[in-house]
Scaffold this active site. Structure first.
Site, PDB file in Angstrom:
ATOM      1  N   PHE B 245       0.815  -1.225   0.000  1.00 48.06           N
ATOM      2  CA  PHE B 245       0.000   0.000   0.000  1.00 48.06           C
ATOM      3  C   PHE B 245       0.845   1.269   0.000  1.00 48.06           C
ATOM      4  O   PHE B 245       0.375   2.338   0.401  1.00 48.06           O
ATOM      5  CB  PHE B 245      -0.969   0.009   1.191  1.00 48.06           C
ATOM      6  CG  PHE B 245      -1.764  -1.245   1.339  1.00 48.06           C
ATOM      7  CD1 PHE B 245      -2.609  -1.658   0.320  1.00 48.06           C
ATOM      8  CD2 PHE B 245      -1.676  -2.021   2.485  1.00 48.06           C
ATOM      9  CE1 PHE B 245      -3.352  -2.827   0.434  1.00 48.06           C
ATOM     10  CE2 PHE B 245      -2.413  -3.194   2.605  1.00 48.06           C
ATOM     11  CZ  PHE B 245      -3.252  -3.593   1.586  1.00 48.06           C
ATOM     12  N   GLU B 715      -6.056   1.575  -6.926  1.00 47.04           N
ATOM     13  CA  GLU B 715      -6.155   2.733  -6.045  1.00 47.04           C
ATOM     14  C   GLU B 715      -7.443   3.506  -6.285  1.00 47.04           C
ATOM     15  O   GLU B 715      -7.905   4.225  -5.406  1.00 47.04           O
ATOM     16  CB  GLU B 715      -4.920   3.616  -6.203  1.00 47.04           C
ATOM     17  CG  GLU B 715      -3.667   2.840  -5.801  1.00 47.04           C
ATOM     18  CD  GLU B 715      -2.409   3.682  -5.741  1.00 47.04           C
ATOM     19  OE1 GLU B 715      -2.444   4.843  -6.180  1.00 47.04           O
ATOM     20  OE2 GLU B 715      -1.394   3.157  -5.270  1.00 47.04           O
TER      21      GLU B 715
END
Lengths: 316, 755
Positions: B245, B715
């Protein structure tokens, strides 16, 4: 983690003796809290006495119509027991509201009563904490306090007791049975079992150093509608912001205890009598002396509203 | 291969393997424990020792004395490394904080020593014996208090820090309907499952690290810089990564400690960061304070829009790019954005899933909901009314050394800069229809089911589609096996599978004939995993290499490469058909190429779009919010593997729920650290929080994005979600919360009175 030695006891008396004769020794049962704390060097026992094979894993009827829960009964088994579900549902609900399935499989009745606070300042050994290092101060006061106590705390400590099970036991007036190193046994009402922090928050219960919980006795069933309502930020696997354990009886004799607000399950017997008058009246008695931190003043409102929800549910 | 003009018909368009729901080819390895994560390479080098990190107990100040004598004498200890005996270390350009601290301390839990021992337990116990005496210095830990001293960082992800178009002040003052609101987002943690971990082994002057990293080539060059080595002497292996991430884009303490420990111990050393260090030792998404002003005509046309954001970081750090998407998302002739960066002595702020858009949309998409209400318009219709196919703000400019920015795109000052594709309106309309948006009562606090207050909310989503060069090598062996080698990583995203699908499609074989080898610096340098560019760019690199391999195969078989058809394990041209494997003969054919982007990819604004819809139930007594259902409609080019893409989007949606409801790194403003530094205190959603999620992909490919016609996916999934939840809570309760996360204490004052 500090190096430690380990032995396995074969009877409750022997276990207590083993802990009594070895300095800085501790009992270990499920280990779900103790091992974590040892890895972080918050707990640093040099000797562990394993009490898992003492035969204290049964739930038995008592002569006066109650139940004796062995100190080693796992949380999962206790919550699933048919007699508990039928006659003490508040206890079953409280257990199932806590931790995760895996943790409940390992955690024991005695160990649950002895689990330590989840205050992050207790958990971070760089921070002052009177509970971890007596005399070092309280890191939480003036810091991040959303989860902390609103009542019964002191200038030395504002930590809460994280147990759900203990809140249910408190409302049921359970009794804790113990054995000590010299073989003596005694019974301790749950109301007297956990201490308020005062000037010695490191001393959390009235147990002596080598005293072991052998069982918890539930008085004969109270009947009524029994509810446990745990309020938290996510739907599962979180400690209570506020929890309410209640036994609501139409004929009077209703009871309520709170979790997440104090250093021990919070019950004021005088408040029980106000339950018939509603949540506000009850809380006026139960949390009359609340002194919240700036970040957790909402807990007082939340407790009242949660009790209102419980009372509404009990009426349905 | 240069990709500079729009893609035309190519072998990927056949979509015999690409575009099909395909289970992960690495799934069985992971499910059976055969996929080694960084800490688990027990057999790659013998005699591995264990390192354990000692981290700073203060946020800012100096170490007066660091006494390792007791630790050195502890059982099993082989070496203890501190700044005093580590030797001179360089600082990688991508690092803001110095990895190894001492005597100066820059942030809490900064690495100050590593203890190496025969066993993990010995190393950990000895680490507890290191004695440190500090002098604490006052630091800046409160973003709000530092806003006045914040300065212009000059640039943010995706462009300049400040932009103006038209005359915002005049237009805003003249607008009949206006909104001026301030929103805050907290510091957030990546909390990926696998903690940063590394095994390091020296062989003379050469170094090998098995690590958990999103960008193999960055790790390689950053290690070379840190240890003053030639890059060629460093090998980085990172084939399986347990989530990142953004936290694993840059060199971290696990790698530096393992390399230092291995050098001092004279044997391989492994180091993992304990969970508490995942927060204060590494990086986090920085908190923001955002002010948004919108002016509109009564009919709903936006005439003025301004977005200002403040965030903080360590000295010489980076600003969060929260305002960037506001330059792109809605029309409006008069606009301004501004970003200010305060100096804070908290741990390093850096990229986390959709850096910029994720935080910016948390604010902007509440503001749009508020504005729609002021105008008496449906929030979906208000967004559609202000849609634009022309980039409304000045074009993005390259921020060349900013890793969050992805491939630099050189802006061309043109008033008519357009999006390569933009189907936001279609996302909004389809989402509204599928979700039953017409059942929403526009008046808040009106829908109740028993004790639950019910609300619907939505938000638009935008996330940049960045392109960056990516290379691969492809081999065809005499068994007919096609092997792909690239240093691309799979951080749980499905890279192995989409790369295998790409090679299978290109070479006309089934997936069982393809082997994919990733995450090794011995392989050609890929785009890596970050900025949602990995899938599109790395498969394009594989495409390029396969084009080369097809040429070599065709030549070997005597075909014209241009009209040869690769299908069913054969190559056909004219009337002839030969088995592909025949081209390899008794040996192997190897081809390598790199895709590089330019031309059309720079002339058009590249972005992905979406619409997020959420239904919540809020307990009327306690304020507990429970998500009931979610829908994400995504416009992100061709979907290479719907199974993997859906998995990515629902993961993003889940993270968005966390951002909305629970996730906040709680700052102790006295001691200067994030207090809730474990998974008990930092609450991410659990299964019980996420009941029902649906994802719809609009089907089109974007020929201006790459030969794959695909775009970033992962995303986009988080973008707008938190605002959609916040808007749904408002619809349910009538309580407008502008400070994330929306915990129940913020709702209690506005809930119905109890009897």
């Amino acid at each position: 983690m500090k190096a430690f030695t380990y032995e396995r006891a074969s009877s409750p008396e022997q276990a207590a003796q083993m802990v009594a004769r070895t300095p800085n020794a501790k009992f270990i049962a499920g280990g779900t809290n103790l091992l974590d704390l040892m890895k972080l060097e918050i707990e640093t026992p040099t000797h562990l006495v394993d009490v898992n094979s003492l035969g204290l894993d049964r739930i038995e009827a008592t002569p006066d119509g109650g139940l004796r829960i062995g100190g080693l009964v796992r949380n999962t088994d206790l919550a699933a027991d048919l007699r508990i579900r039928r006659d003490y549902p508040v206890l079953s609900h409280a257990l199932l509201a806590g931790a995760s399935g895996q943790l409940r499989n390992a955690a024991t009745t005695g160990g649950n009563l002895l689990q330590r606070t989840r205050c992050p300042y207790f958990y971070d050994t760089n921070m002052p904490c009177n509970k971890r290092t007596p005399g070092s101060g309280c890191g939480a006061i003036g810091g991040v306090t959303r989860q902390h106590a609103v009542i019964g705390h002191s200038d030395a400590c504002i930590a809460t007791n994280p147990s759900d099970m203990a809140v249910a036991l408190r409302v049921l007036d359970a009794v804790v049975e113990t054995v000590q190193g010299d073989g003596k046994t005694r019974t301790i009402p749950i109301a007297e079992f956990h201490r308020l922090p005062g000037g010695t928050p490191n001393v959390e219960t009235v147990l002596a150093a080598s005293e072991m919980i052998t069982g918890v006795v539930l008085p004969k069933p109270l009947g009524g509608v029994q509810l446990y309502r745990k309020v938290r930020d996510r739907a599962s696997y979180a400690f209570a912001l506020v929890s309410v354990a209640a036994v609501i009886r139409k004929d009077g004799g209703s009871r309520v205890a709170l979790g997440g607000v104090a250093h021990r399950p919070w019950r004021v017997e005088a408040a029980d009598a106000r339950l018939a008058d509603g949540a506000r009246a009850t809380m006026a008695e139960l949390l009359a002396d609340a002194r919240p931190q700036p970040e957790n003043a909402f807990k007082v409102t939340l407790a009242e509203r949660t009790l209102a929800a419980v009372l509404a549910q009990a009426r349905i | 291969m240069k990709f500079e003009t729009a893609a035309t018909v190519n072998p990927i368009d056949r979509m015999k393997v690409i575009g099909w729901p395909t289970e992960r080819i690495d799934g069985p390895f992971k499910a059976t424990g055969r996929a080694s994560y960084a800490y688990e390479w027990h057999d790659v080098v013998p005699n591995q020792a264990y390192g354990y990190i000692v981290a700073s107990a203060i946020a800012k100040g100096r170490i007066n004395r660091l006494d390792v004598s007791r630790a050195k004498q502890a059982p099993g200890v082989i070496a203890v490394v501190t700044a005093e005996n580590a030797g001179k270390l360089g600082k990688a350009q991508r690092n803001t904080a110095t990895v190894l601290g001492g005597p100066e301390i820059e942030h809490y839990h900064q690495l100050i020593a590593v203890v190496v021992a025969e066993t993990f337990e010995q190393a950990r116990a000895a680490a507890g014996l290191v004695e440190v005496d500090y002098t604490r210095e006052p630091g800046r830990f409160d973003l709000k208090a530092e806003c006045d001293s914040a300065t212009d960082p000059g640039k943010i992800t995706g462009g300049k820090s400040d932009t103006t178009v038209g005359d915002f002040d005049r237009a805003y003052a003249a607008a009949p309907v206006t909104l001026d609101a301030t929103y805050t987002t907290p510091d957030q943690s990546h909390m990926m499952m696998e903690p940063p971990s590394t095994i390091a082994a020296w062989d003379g002057g050469s170094l090998t690290v098995w690590t958990s990293h999103q960008m193999v080539d960055w790790a390689r060059s950053d290690l070379a810089t840190t240890f003053g080595m030639q890059k060629e002497k460093v090998r980085v292996v990172s084939p399986y990564v347990g989530g990142g991430f953004g936290a694993k884009l840059f060199l971290r303490a696990d790698a530096v400690a393992a390399v230092l420990g291995a050098r001092a111990a004279g044997r391989p050393v492994k180091v993992a960061l304990p969970r508490p260090l995942s927060v204060n030792n590494t990086v986090h998404r920085p908190a923001t304070i955002q002010r948004i002003r919108i002016g509109a005509e009564p009919g709903g046309k936006i005439t003025a829009i301004a977005h200002e954001s403040w965030s903080g970081d360590l000295p010489d750090g980076k600003a969060d790019g929260a305002v960037h998407q506001t330059r792109l998302l809605y029309a409006g002739a008069n606009r301004m954005t501004a970003t200010r960066l305060a100096t804070l002595n908290l741990p390093e702020g850096n990229a986390m899933r959709a850096p910029g858009e994720a935080t910016g949309l948390m604010a902007l998409e509440i503001a749009i909901d508020e504005m729609a209400e002021k105008l008496g318009l449906d929030p979906v219709e208000f967004r559609i009314l202000n849609d634009t196919q022309i980039v409304p703000d000045s074009p993005s400019e390259a921020s060349d050394d900013d890793p969050q920015a992805g491939a630099p795109t050189e802006g061309h000052e043109s008033p008519e800069r357009r999006f390569s594709q933009r189907h936001l309106v279609e996302c909004l309309r389809l989402g509204a229809e599928k979700f039953g948006w017409n059942r929403r009562n526009p008046r808040p606090g009106q829908s109740r089911e028993g004790d639950w207050l019910i609300g619907l909310g939505m938000a638009a989503a935008i996330r940049g589609n960045h392109m960056t060069k990516s290379a691969a090598r492809v081999r065809l062996d005499r068994r007919g096996i096609v092997t792909v080698e690239t240093d691309m990583t799979d951080i749980g995203t499905g890279s192995y599978t989409i790369i295998a699908q790409t090679a299978a499609e290109m070479m006309g074989v089934l997936l069982d004939k393809v082997v994919v080898r990733l995450g090794d610096s011995a392989f050609p340098v890929s785009a890596g995993s970050g900025g949602q560019w990995g899938a599109n760019c790395s498969t394009s690199g594989v495409y390029a290499a396969c084009v080369k391999l097809r040429e070599a195969v065709a030549q070997k078989l005597g075909f014209n490469a241009l009209d040869a058809v690769f299908e069913d394990g054969h190559v056909r041209s004219g009337g002839r058909s030969l088995p592909l494997v025949q081209a390899a003969g008794d040996g192997e054919i190897v081809a390598e190429d790199m895709v590089e982007f330019g031309g059309i990819t720079e002339q058009y604004e590249q972005a992905t779009f979406g619409a997020q819809f959420v239904e919540v139930a809020v307990d009327a007594y306690t304020g507990e919010t429970r998500i009931r259902r979610m829908l994400s409609v995504c416009d992100c080019g061709r979907i290479l593997n719907p199974t993997a893409a859906r998995s990515q989007v629902i993961g993003g949606m889940t993270m968005g729920v966390g951002a909305a409801l629970t996730e906040e790194l709680a700052v102790d403003k006295r001691f200067g650290f994030f207090v809730n530094h474990d998974l008990a205190g930092y609450e991410v959603p659990v299964h019980a929080d996420i009941p029902h999620q649906e994802v719809i992909f609009l089907g089109d490919g974007d020929p201006m994005s790459s030969p794959m016609k695909s775009k970033g996916v992962a995303e986009l999934g988080i973008c707008g979600v938190a605002a959609a939840v916040a808007n749904a809570i408002y619809n349910a309760t009538g309580v407008r919360v502008r400070d994330y996360p929306l915990t129940l204490d913020k709702l209690l004052p506005g809930l119905p009175a109890i009897s």
